[in-house]
Design a protein around this motif. Structure first.
Motif, short mmCIF file in Angstrom:
data_model
loop_
_atom_site.label_atom_id
_atom_site.label_comp_id
_atom_site.label_asym_id
_atom_site.label_seq_id
_atom_site.Cartn_x
_atom_site.Cartn_y
_atom_site.Cartn_z
N THR A 90 0.81 -1.21 0.00
CA THR A 90 0.00 0.00 0.00
C THR A 90 0.85 1.26 0.00
O THR A 90 0.31 2.36 -0.14
N GLU A 91 2.16 1.13 0.15
CA GLU A 91 3.02 2.31 0.23
C GLU A 91 3.14 2.97 -1.14
O GLU A 91 3.35 2.30 -2.15
N ASP A 92 3.05 4.30 -1.17
CA ASP A 92 3.02 5.04 -2.44
C ASP A 92 4.37 5.14 -3.12
O ASP A 92 4.44 5.52 -4.29
N ASP A 93 5.45 4.86 -2.41
CA ASP A 93 6.77 5.00 -3.00
C ASP A 93 7.48 3.66 -3.15
O ASP A 93 8.70 3.57 -3.15
N LEU A 94 6.69 2.59 -3.29
CA LEU A 94 7.21 1.23 -3.41
C LEU A 94 7.34 0.83 -4.88
O LEU A 94 6.39 0.96 -5.65
N PHE A 95 8.51 0.34 -5.27
CA PHE A 95 8.74 -0.19 -6.61
C PHE A 95 9.03 -1.69 -6.49
O PHE A 95 9.78 -2.12 -5.61
N GLU A 96 8.43 -2.46 -7.39
CA GLU A 96 8.67 -3.90 -7.42
C GLU A 96 9.76 -4.22 -8.45
O GLU A 96 9.69 -3.78 -9.60
N VAL A 97 10.76 -4.98 -8.01
CA VAL A 97 11.83 -5.45 -8.90
C VAL A 97 11.53 -6.90 -9.23
O VAL A 97 11.35 -7.72 -8.34
N ALA A 124 15.67 5.09 -7.76
CA ALA A 124 16.03 6.31 -7.02
C ALA A 124 15.77 7.55 -7.85
O ALA A 124 15.32 8.58 -7.33
N ALA A 125 16.03 7.47 -9.15
CA ALA A 125 15.83 8.62 -10.03
C ALA A 125 14.36 8.94 -10.23
O ALA A 125 14.03 10.01 -10.75
N ARG A 126 13.46 8.04 -9.85
CA ARG A 126 12.01 8.29 -9.92
C ARG A 126 11.42 8.51 -8.54
O ARG A 126 10.20 8.42 -8.35
N GLY A 127 12.24 8.80 -7.55
CA GLY A 127 11.75 9.11 -6.22
C GLY A 127 11.37 7.90 -5.39
O GLY A 127 10.77 8.05 -4.32
N GLY A 128 11.73 6.70 -5.84
CA GLY A 128 11.40 5.50 -5.07
C GLY A 128 12.17 5.45 -3.76
O GLY A 128 13.35 5.80 -3.70
N ARG A 129 11.51 4.99 -2.72
CA ARG A 129 12.16 4.92 -1.40
C ARG A 129 12.23 3.50 -0.86
O ARG A 129 12.95 3.24 0.09
N ARG A 130 11.47 2.59 -1.46
CA ARG A 130 11.49 1.20 -1.00
C ARG A 130 11.26 0.28 -2.19
O ARG A 130 10.54 0.62 -3.12
N VAL A 131 11.91 -0.90 -2.14
CA VAL A 131 11.70 -1.91 -3.17
C VAL A 131 11.15 -3.17 -2.53
O VAL A 131 11.35 -3.43 -1.33
N VAL A 132 10.43 -3.94 -3.34
CA VAL A 132 9.96 -5.25 -2.93
C VAL A 132 10.28 -6.21 -4.07
O VAL A 132 10.28 -5.83 -5.24
#
Length: 593
Positions: A90-97, A124-132
């Motif tokens: 649900t986090e707005d700054d989460l990117f999935e790898v 990081a260049a798109r403002g991501g703060r966490r990955v899953v």
């Protein structure tokens, strides 16, 4: 670049068939995760939302990694776990790898580590703060070595078992540089890096902006270049300081350079108190607002402190709270569909929980340019818990009107501090002068932690002269609004697929359409014309890598900005068209594509 170099680039349409074919060979035939497909291709429902980064050597494609950004609205993990089962989703700054995959004969090379690094840098260049990510259990040690950590969930897909892993982008980047920095630097020299962000972050990890001075020459040997550079990437004033400021700096500059200033900037404090009708004991000065931010936050906050920042927000606040002090930081999302305005009810609900030690509000906000009325902020603060301190940054308040300042409240309420830079509104960025307002005990504490001579003598002379000429600056601020409106109108004539958002300060934003060039592409193309713009992507994933901020300059330089954008868009998105302009005060609901 030579053909022998390992190339890292975004996937092209021609790459996709190879990606689907390699995915089938590995995940269907080799690992048994999916049933084989007679066509020999493996696709999924997220292919239209995924971003693929490809490693290649010459004509040979070596491997790829897939990224799912938060603005796609869904993740591959949701095939296995609901958002209730994995609240992380649900986090707005989460990117999935996803599905880092390398051709078998290249698996012992640097391809996989470089793809992992490229994915981290892109996020990081798109403002991501966490990955899953989902990591195969037999490779868990490799994932742990790069800093990913299990969340306690295991999922099964066909014959393969995966561990769900996560990590902070900042911590993963720091670990990679600390542990593998030498290797990365060696690889950097043999990689043809065709991605739209730098191979490595700045040494301090903060995106400060101001790349235009690099073009002028930070060693000051080529200052004549300033005549050719349009520095619209920083928010310095387009107008010169008041005549009295220029006279004060010109009157015996040798004396001003060699003479120690008043130890505590007593004269400057007295003029601020007079100009703003504030008790002098409520004031503290610094060499720019950053000086005051670092000094005050360093006194008040610890790694156990909890801070609430608006998102998007001036990047220095996230840097000092998260990376310098190590606070626990939450984001209050400003929404494009609401015109980036602060929703008072939502913010009040967030703050009344009582868990925040500090709430930061930049007003008018940078980078959105929106202004929250003083009456609304007063009501919010009045209803907030007594333990929560409010830091109100009014660096651009002159453009909204000085009567909107909360300085009077800060002078009496121990929960409120107002910080005001004299740089942007008074054309003094190069001299570094700022002040804050707080109730006397708080101000006295900060003055105790202020070194002697905090503001240089030229800066004190200039600031005093500026404060004594309000009529000159009021006129400049009014002319800024007219210049901004004209700049927005001119940009609005360039391309109908792009959105221009105007607000109240000395800048505006331009958002490119999804599926087209990134903000970084536009920024880099404009630099070919010596025009420097600010890519906002690293500040927040809400910009989706597509928004640039443009500072208002004078008429001639604004014309150069428009011409550079026109030329860049002709290169990046050929074909005629007209930009959608959103004037100050009008929400951008539904206008960004």
């Amino acid at each position: 670049m030579g053909r022998d170099l390992l190339q890292l680039r975004p996937a092209t349409p021609e790459d996709l068939e190879w990606i689907y074919e390699l995915r089938h060979r590995v995940y269907a035939q080799e690992l048994g995760q999916h049933a084989p497909d007679p066509a020999g291709r493996l696709r999924d429902g997220l292919d239209g939302d995924n971003v693929y980064l490809v490693a290649a050597r010459g004509a040979a494609r070596i491997g790829f990694v897939s990224l799912t950004p938060p603005w796609s609205g869904r993740y591959a993990l949701e095939k296995y776990l609901t958002r209730d089962e994995l609240p992380l989703l649900t986090e707005d700054d989460l990117f999935e790898v996803r599905i880092l995959t390398v051709e078998p004969r290249w698996r012992a090379t640097a391809a996989a580590p470089l793809l992992m690094w490229a994915a981290l840098r892109w996020i990081a260049a798109r403002g991501g703060r966490r990955v899953v990510a989902m990591g195969r259990t037999e490779l868990l040690d490799m994932y742990l070595a790069v800093g990913l950590r299990p969340v306690g969930r295991t999922v099964h897909s066909g014959a393969v078992t995966f561990e769900v892993l996560t990590g902070s982008v900042t911590e993963l980047t720091k670990l990679a540089l600390d542990r593998y920095g030498t290797t990365l630097e060696r690889l950097r020299s043999v990689v043809d890096w065709r991605l739209d962000m730098a191979f490595a972050p700045r040494p301090d990890g903060c995106e400060h902006g101001g790349a235009s001075f690099t073009a002028i020459g930070a060693d000051f040997r080529t200052l004549h270049r300033r005549q050719h550079i349009v520095a619209a990437d920083v928010l310095d004033a387009w107008f010169p300081p008041a005549p009295g400021v220029r006279a004060a700096l010109a009157d015996d500059p040798a004396w001003a350079a060699r003479t120690s200033p008043p130890t505590g900037a007593e004269g400057l404090l007295a003029d601020i108190a007079t100009a703003r009708a504030l008790p002098i004991e409520t004031l503290a000065v610094g060499a720019g607002s950053s000086d005051l931010i670092y000094r005050a936050f360093g006194q008040w906050l610890t790694p156990e402190s909890r801070v609430l920042l608006t998102d998007p927000c001036y990047g220095e606040y996230a840097h000092v709270t998260e990376r310098v002090i190590g606070c626990r930081v939450d984001r209050f999302r400003l929404r494009r569909e609401e015109g980036w305005r602060i929703d008072s009810d939502r913010l009040s609900a967030a703050v009344t929980s009582g868990r925040y030690d500090l709430v930061v509000v930049v007003n008018p906000n940078n980078p959105t340019g929106r202004h929250a009325p003083a009456a609304e902020l007063r009501s919010l603060i009045a209803a907030a818990p007594a333990r929560t301190r409010w830091w109100i940054d009014e660096a651009y308040l002159g453009y909204a009107g000085l009567t909107e300042s909360l300085a009077g409240l800060a002078a009496t309420d121990p929960r409120v501090v107002v910080c005001t830079s004299l740089s942007k509104m008074y054309a003094l960025s190069g001299l570094r002068a700022a002040y804050l307002v707080a109730e006397p005990a708080t101000a006295a504490q900060l003055r105790r932690w202020t070194p002697p001579w905090p503001v240089s003598l030229p800066a004190q002379l200039a600031a005093v002269a500026a404060l004594r000429d309000p009529a000159y600056y009021n006129d400049c601020w009014l002319r800024t609004h007219a210049l901004r409106r004209q700049l927005a109108t001119d940009l609005a004539g360039l391309d109908k697929s792009v959105v221009v958002e105007e607000a109240v300060a000395n800048f505006l934003t331009v958002t490119l359409p999804s599926g087209g060039p990134s903000a970084a592409h536009l920024v880099n193309e404009c630099r070919r014309h010596d025009v420097y713009l600010r890519d906002l992507s690293p500040l927040s994933p809400q910009y989706q890598g597509r928004t640039v901020r443009i500072a208002v300059r004078d008429t001639a330089e604004n014309a150069r900005i428009v011409a550079a954008c026109r030329a860049a868009l002709d290169v990046l998105r050929p074909g005629p068209s007209s930009l959608v302009a959103i004037p100050a005060g009008v929400p951008a609901a539904g206008s960004a594509r």
